[in-house]
Design a protein around this motif. Structure first.
Motif, mmCIF file in Angstrom:
data_model
loop_
_atom_site.group_PDB
_atom_site.id
_atom_site.type_symbol
_atom_site.label_atom_id
_atom_site.label_comp_id
_atom_site.label_asym_id
_atom_site.label_seq_id
_atom_site.Cartn_x
_atom_site.Cartn_y
_atom_site.Cartn_z
ATOM 1 N N MET A 1 3.500 3.062 0.764
ATOM 2 C CA MET A 1 4.043 1.690 0.774
ATOM 3 C C MET A 1 3.086 0.638 1.742
ATOM 4 O O MET A 1 2.659 -0.370 1.498
ATOM 5 N N GLU A 2 2.521 1.385 2.680
ATOM 6 C CA GLU A 2 1.559 0.793 3.686
ATOM 7 C C GLU A 2 0.326 0.622 3.016
ATOM 8 O O GLU A 2 -0.163 -0.685 3.262
ATOM 9 N N ASP A 3 0.006 1.136 1.936
ATOM 10 C CA ASP A 3 -1.173 0.822 1.262
ATOM 11 C C ASP A 3 -1.209 -0.518 0.460
ATOM 12 O O ASP A 3 -2.086 -1.400 0.237
ATOM 13 N N LEU A 4 0.022 -0.791 -0.148
ATOM 14 C CA LEU A 4 0.350 -2.002 -0.916
ATOM 15 C C LEU A 4 0.186 -3.077 0.039
ATOM 16 O O LEU A 4 -0.216 -4.207 -0.343
ATOM 17 N N LEU A 5 0.644 -2.852 1.345
ATOM 18 C CA LEU A 5 0.942 -4.004 2.341
ATOM 19 C C LEU A 5 -0.504 -4.122 2.955
ATOM 20 O O LEU A 5 -0.800 -5.482 3.697
ATOM 21 N N ARG A 6 -1.254 -3.429 3.005
ATOM 22 C CA ARG A 6 -2.602 -3.524 3.701
ATOM 23 C C ARG A 6 -3.354 -4.834 3.506
ATOM 24 O O ARG A 6 -3.660 -5.405 4.368
ATOM 25 N N PRO A 7 -3.320 -5.217 2.155
ATOM 26 C CA PRO A 7 -4.193 -6.587 2.143
ATOM 27 C C PRO A 7 -3.404 -7.656 2.698
ATOM 28 O O PRO A 7 -4.320 -8.780 3.155
ATOM 29 N N GLY A 94 8.777 0.775 15.651
ATOM 30 C CA GLY A 94 7.898 0.706 14.647
ATOM 31 C C GLY A 94 6.787 1.417 14.714
ATOM 32 O O GLY A 94 6.296 1.944 15.785
ATOM 33 N N LYS A 95 6.184 1.684 13.682
ATOM 34 C CA LYS A 95 4.910 2.208 13.541
ATOM 35 C C LYS A 95 3.603 1.594 13.891
ATOM 36 O O LYS A 95 3.663 0.428 13.294
ATOM 37 N N VAL A 96 2.917 1.952 14.681
ATOM 38 C CA VAL A 96 1.846 1.010 15.045
ATOM 39 C C VAL A 96 0.637 1.347 14.173
ATOM 40 O O VAL A 96 0.326 2.498 13.904
ATOM 41 N N ILE A 97 0.243 0.074 13.524
ATOM 42 C CA ILE A 97 -0.875 0.442 12.628
ATOM 43 C C ILE A 97 -2.185 -0.589 13.085
ATOM 44 O O ILE A 97 -3.131 -0.612 12.472
ATOM 45 N N PHE A 98 -1.766 -1.410 13.995
ATOM 46 C CA PHE A 98 -2.958 -2.158 14.673
ATOM 47 C C PHE A 98 -2.827 -2.206 15.997
ATOM 48 O O PHE A 98 -1.611 -2.815 16.400
ATOM 49 N N ASP A 99 -3.527 -1.937 17.106
ATOM 50 C CA ASP A 99 -3.297 -2.171 18.284
ATOM 51 C C ASP A 99 -4.477 -2.594 19.277
ATOM 52 O O ASP A 99 -5.226 -1.720 19.509
ATOM 53 N N ARG A 100 -4.519 -3.711 19.467
ATOM 54 C CA ARG A 100 -5.710 -4.378 20.185
ATOM 55 C C ARG A 100 -5.530 -4.104 21.646
ATOM 56 O O ARG A 100 -4.731 -4.382 22.456
#
Length: 292
Positions: A1-7, A94-100
């Motif tokens: 599911m994460e791959d579909l939402l990546r864009p 939540g799962k962290v998929i980006f963390d600046r």
């Protein structure tokens, strides 16, 4: 599911204003955590000139997703005041998929540690709601509206439960009674007595009024610490208008009257009369005399 939402989120990740992105997936058929969407994407941004919070809904492969873009300032307001509890759970689970610069990691740690300053604010917020709800339940009982009194008493116990969880250093979740069952069995027992007793509603509410009155009185000073500390920052008394407009107290301004009245009734704060131009008419002011 994460791959579909990546864009959808990839462009946001490259934006300098984006501090972090979290993904929360539905784990049960009916999931309040995700507002019944299959997935939530929470994007936290430093600033947003258009609006502090905007939401988009998506469909893909018979799935649904909701994208929430929220400013850091608004998110912290939600967290500190519990005005949008769902957001707290999104950050926690939540799962962290980006963390600046480890912004999300630091935020998760802050939620786990629950600093005392933020805890005191949250206690004051829940205490104000508890005192007001209990007062309404008591009034409804005294005017023989027993079913309405019962309903308000349920709400009062809910606020008491949230207060008990905060006192132990945790953020109250949607499943607050599951937390309270282990964190504060005494409060959980009150809930069971109200909801599962064989007594009629009138008797159950009557007994609960006595029980909660005692519980509130024993917790009042500790629960109102945020207000008492604020009042103790200067010498002398405060008018209600000064308290109402104090920036530290705005988060529970709607319930401030209930808190102040209760503390005055219990002699936790003192009252004094100040002469006005009206003969025999005095302005009431409030004073912290015992700074325990």
């Amino acid at each position: 599911m994460e791959d579909l939402l990546r864009p959808i989120y990839q462009e946001r990740a490259s934006d300098r204003d984006t501090l972090g992105i979290l993904l929360i997936e539905k784990t049960r058929p009916n999931s309040p955590l995700t507002d019944d969407f299959d997935v939530i994407l929470l994007i936290i941004v430093e600033d947003n000139e258009d609006q502090p919070w905007h939401v988009k809904h998506y469909e893909f492969d018979d799935k649904t997703a909701a994208l929430h873009v929220v400013t850091e300032e608004l998110l912290m307001q939600w967290i500190d005041t519990s005005s949008y509890r769902r957001a707290v759970e999104w950050v926690i689970y939540g799962k962290v998929i980006f963390d600046r610069n480890e912004y999300i990691s630091d935020l998760k740690e802050q939620l786990r540690s629950f600093p005392s300053v933020k805890r005191d604010l949250r206690k004051a917020i829940e205490f104000g709601k508890l005192v007001k709800s209990y007062s309404e339940a008591k009034d409804l009982y005294e005017t023989l509206h027993f079913k309405d009194a019962y309903s308000r008493m349920i709400n009062s116990l809910h606020y008491l439960a949230r207060l008990a969880v905060i006192e132990k250093g945790f953020h109250p979740e949607v499943t607050v009674w599951q937390q309270v069952r282990y964190i504060d069995p005494e409060v959980y027992k009150l809930y069971e007595e109200l909801t599962e007793s064989n007594e009629d509603i009138e008797k159950r509410v009557q007994l609960m009024i006595l029980a909660i009155d005692f519980v509130i009185s024993t917790r009042a000073r500790y629960s109102a610490k945020h207000l008492l500390d604020t009042m103790g920052e200067r010498e002398g008394s405060w008018s209600y208008s000064e308290l109402k407009t104090h920036p530290y107290l705005l988060s529970y301004g709607l319930d401030l009257t209930a808190i102040v009245s209760y503390l005055a009734e219990k002699n936790i704060i003192k009252t004094e009369r100040v002469e006005t131009k009206g003969v025999g008419v005095y302005q009431r002011k409030y004073l912290v005399t015992d700074k325990e």
